[in-house]
Design an enzyme around this catalytic site. Structure first.
Site, short mmCIF file in Angstrom:
data_model
loop_
_atom_site.label_atom_id
_atom_site.label_comp_id
_atom_site.label_asym_id
_atom_site.label_seq_id
_atom_site.Cartn_x
_atom_site.Cartn_y
_atom_site.Cartn_z
N ARG A 215 -14.47 -40.01 -0.73
CA ARG A 215 -14.51 -39.59 0.75
C ARG A 215 -13.75 -38.20 0.74
O ARG A 215 -14.35 -37.26 1.35
CB ARG A 215 -13.57 -40.43 1.63
CG ARG A 215 -14.33 -41.59 1.90
CD ARG A 215 -13.24 -42.65 2.86
NE ARG A 215 -13.60 -44.03 2.85
CZ ARG A 215 -13.13 -45.07 2.11
NH1 ARG A 215 -11.97 -44.93 1.63
NH2 ARG A 215 -13.70 -46.12 2.17
N PHE A 231 -23.17 -47.57 8.20
CA PHE A 231 -22.36 -48.49 7.66
C PHE A 231 -20.92 -47.79 7.70
O PHE A 231 -20.43 -47.99 6.46
CB PHE A 231 -22.81 -48.99 6.14
CG PHE A 231 -24.33 -49.28 6.31
CD1 PHE A 231 -24.72 -50.67 6.44
CD2 PHE A 231 -25.28 -48.33 5.73
CE1 PHE A 231 -26.01 -50.81 6.46
CE2 PHE A 231 -26.52 -48.72 5.44
CZ PHE A 231 -26.94 -49.99 5.96
N ASP A 253 -22.21 -48.88 12.91
CA ASP A 253 -22.01 -50.29 12.11
C ASP A 253 -22.54 -51.22 13.04
O ASP A 253 -22.73 -51.15 14.25
CB ASP A 253 -20.48 -50.33 11.86
CG ASP A 253 -20.24 -51.56 10.94
OD1 ASP A 253 -19.74 -50.88 9.49
OD2 ASP A 253 -20.40 -52.58 10.95
N ASN A 281 -28.13 -51.65 14.09
CA ASN A 281 -28.54 -52.03 12.83
C ASN A 281 -29.17 -50.58 12.00
O ASN A 281 -29.91 -50.13 12.59
CB ASN A 281 -29.71 -53.13 12.95
CG ASN A 281 -30.42 -53.64 11.50
OD1 ASN A 281 -30.41 -52.76 10.57
ND2 ASN A 281 -30.74 -54.66 11.25
N ASP A 302 -23.42 -46.37 3.05
CA ASP A 302 -22.40 -47.13 2.32
C ASP A 302 -22.43 -48.59 2.63
O ASP A 302 -21.66 -49.13 3.21
CB ASP A 302 -21.09 -46.68 2.44
CG ASP A 302 -20.09 -47.39 1.55
OD1 ASP A 302 -20.37 -48.09 0.79
OD2 ASP A 302 -18.82 -47.30 2.19
N CYS A 342 -22.47 -50.95 -3.60
CA CYS A 342 -21.29 -51.62 -4.28
C CYS A 342 -21.60 -52.99 -5.06
O CYS A 342 -20.84 -53.86 -5.30
CB CYS A 342 -20.25 -51.75 -3.35
SG CYS A 342 -20.82 -52.86 -1.77
N1 SAH Z 1 -18.40 -47.03 4.77
C1 SAH Z 1 -17.40 -47.93 5.07
C2 SAH Z 1 -17.54 -49.39 4.42
C3 SAH Z 1 -18.88 -50.06 4.73
S1 SAH Z 1 -18.90 -51.83 4.26
C4 SAH Z 1 -15.98 -47.37 4.40
O1 SAH Z 1 -15.97 -46.13 4.02
O2 SAH Z 1 -14.83 -47.98 4.60
C5 SAH Z 1 -20.20 -52.14 4.88
C6 SAH Z 1 -20.63 -52.11 6.37
O3 SAH Z 1 -21.75 -52.30 6.81
C7 SAH Z 1 -19.67 -53.33 7.22
O4 SAH Z 1 -18.83 -52.71 8.15
C8 SAH Z 1 -20.65 -54.20 7.80
O5 SAH Z 1 -20.29 -54.63 9.36
C9 SAH Z 1 -21.74 -53.05 7.85
N2 SAH Z 1 -23.38 -53.63 8.20
C10 SAH Z 1 -23.73 -54.55 7.22
N3 SAH Z 1 -25.20 -54.70 7.51
C11 SAH Z 1 -25.57 -53.68 8.40
C12 SAH Z 1 -26.64 -53.19 9.24
N4 SAH Z 1 -27.98 -53.79 8.95
N5 SAH Z 1 -26.49 -52.20 10.03
C13 SAH Z 1 -25.29 -51.66 10.51
N6 SAH Z 1 -24.21 -52.09 9.67
C14 SAH Z 1 -24.12 -53.21 8.86
#
Ligand code: SAH
Length: 400
Positions: A215, A231, A253, A281, A302, A342
């Protein structure tokens, strides 16, 4: 007498070269009486001592190695391992004094990477999030908590044993304060930005510290850019982008609760005029942006782990390819793409090959700015590829 695990002959046992797992398919026989979670002695086919570990016959990883020395596995053993894990963080981050005084976050213990398989401990501005994910380590919970109290003097401890993987070990799920309750939404400093960690309802331990340095690195290249933080969870990447001078960030998200945290954190950092939030989504939103021609100066991707087993890798790669290909299209010419995976089961080479394919299909060049993994408080062990799970890539996207 310790129960004995006899390894099968004519098998190339990875445990001989330091790997910490023994699968059920590698085991010839079990001698003695035992219950799941017990300490066992592992012997090679000629009856020689190999290592000590804990046993769970219900798990495909039947033995997790604790020591390669023939010694007592007792409270003192676990206390010493916790002490060493804390010592390593002090060394990594140049910390003096107890951890409770520091406003930032660290992973204090990370499972096999700290020779404490199954134990995950994060500390967020002095508050500890605690997980015992295997039966063999769960047995030592009280000793481990005592050691944490002694070595880091946390302000409070929250047990996050609500991770579904515990069911694979035949354990129940539970969560709650260990000791005095406290406000579960913790204000934490990350690289000079205030982030919010919901230790009770947040995902996993509450916050993803493994991306912390990534980050910070991304921040350097985002001045004046419009950013899509896809995400976003609680907004770690997007907030960092704003600290780097990004002109705007759209946090996206599927979880409203995650966006609430990001929104509140944006307010605390006085970023309010530059932020927007969309519960959507990401797959659908990227498709829509591609159709409508909406562009961003930078995109963060992510997603959660798409592959939870080796069998799922192929479909996971298809999912990664879809979002990356679309992100390459919605990034401006010369814009930045930061993309992560991940999934422990997706090897770094497989991830990079997928990105090359996506770039070919999107008809773009990817100029590599950074190729990185998880921060060093989530240790990677040489010879144990399973410990290297995070892939982070930063590209400039060039279109002709
Ligand atoms: N980038 C974040 C961590 C992401 S974790 C950070 O830096 O902390 C993954 C995230 O994706 C979760 O919050 C989950 O709610 C979201 N997620 C999972 N599938 C998704 C989708 N299809 N569309 C949008 N968000 C999604």
């Amino acid at each position: 007498m310790r129960p004995i695990v006899n390894l099968l002959p004519k098998v190339k046992h990875r445990v001989y070269s330091g790997h910490p797992w023994i699968f059920s398919s590698e085991i010839g026989s079990l001698e003695g009486t035992f219950s799941p979670g017990d300490i066992v002695e592992v012997r090679d086919p000629r009856g020689r001592f190999v290592c000590l570990g804990y046993l769970n016959p219900e798990s495909t990883i039947t033995v997790r190695v604790l020591s390669r020395e023939d010694r007592d596995i007792d409270e003192e053993f676990f206390r010493e391992r916790v002490r060493q894990a804390v010592e390593y963080r002090r060394f990594l981050f140049g910390l003096k004094g107890p951890f409770g005084d520091d406003g930032s976050g660290y992973r204090l213990v990370y499972s096999e990477g700290d020779f404490l398989p199954g134990l995950v401990v994060d500390i967020f501005a002095g508050y500890v999030s605690f997980q015992t994910l295997t039966l063999g380590i769960d047995r030592w919970k009280e000793t481990l908590i005592d050691a944490i109290n002694e070595y880091v003097s946390p302000k409070g401890i929250y047990e996050r044993n609500d991770a579904p993987v515990r069911r694979l070990e035949g354990m129940n799920l539970r969560a709650g304060y260990l000791g005095e309750p406290f406000d579960p939404v913790i204000e934490m400093d990350e690289n000079g930005v205030t982030v919010l960690v919901d230790i009770q309802r947040g995902q996993k331990t509450g916050y993803f510290l493994d991306q912390s340095e990534n980050r910070l690195l991304a921040r350097k290249y985002l001045s004046g850019r419009s950013v899509l933080d896809a995400f976003s969870y609680s907004g770690g990447f997007g907030l960092s982008a704003l600290a780097g001078g990004a002109s705007s960030v759209l946090f996206m998200d599927a979880s409203e609760a995650a966006l609430d945290l990001a929104r509140a954190a944006a307010g605390r950092n006085d970023f309010s005029g530059k932020v927007a939030f969309e519960a959507a989504n990401v797959f659908d939103a990227l498709r829509e942006y591609e159709r409508s021609g909406r562009k961003f100066g930078a995109v963060f991707l992510d997603p959660p782990a798409f592959a939870r087993s080796r069998k799922m890798v192929e479909s996971a790669l298809a999912g990664y390819k879809e979002i990356n290909l679309r992100a390459m299209k919605v990034v401006e010419d010369g814009g930045i793409l930061c993309t992560s995976s991940c999934s422990q089961h997706v090897a770094p080479q497989e991830f990079d090959d997928m990105l090359d394919e996506a770039a070919k299909d999107a008809k773009v060049y990817l100029r590599v700015i950074e190729r990185r993994g998880q921060r060093a408080d989530h240790p990677v062990l040489g010879g144990v590829p399973e410990t290297e799970y995070l892939k982070f890539r930063m590209f400039q996207v060039l279109k002709e």
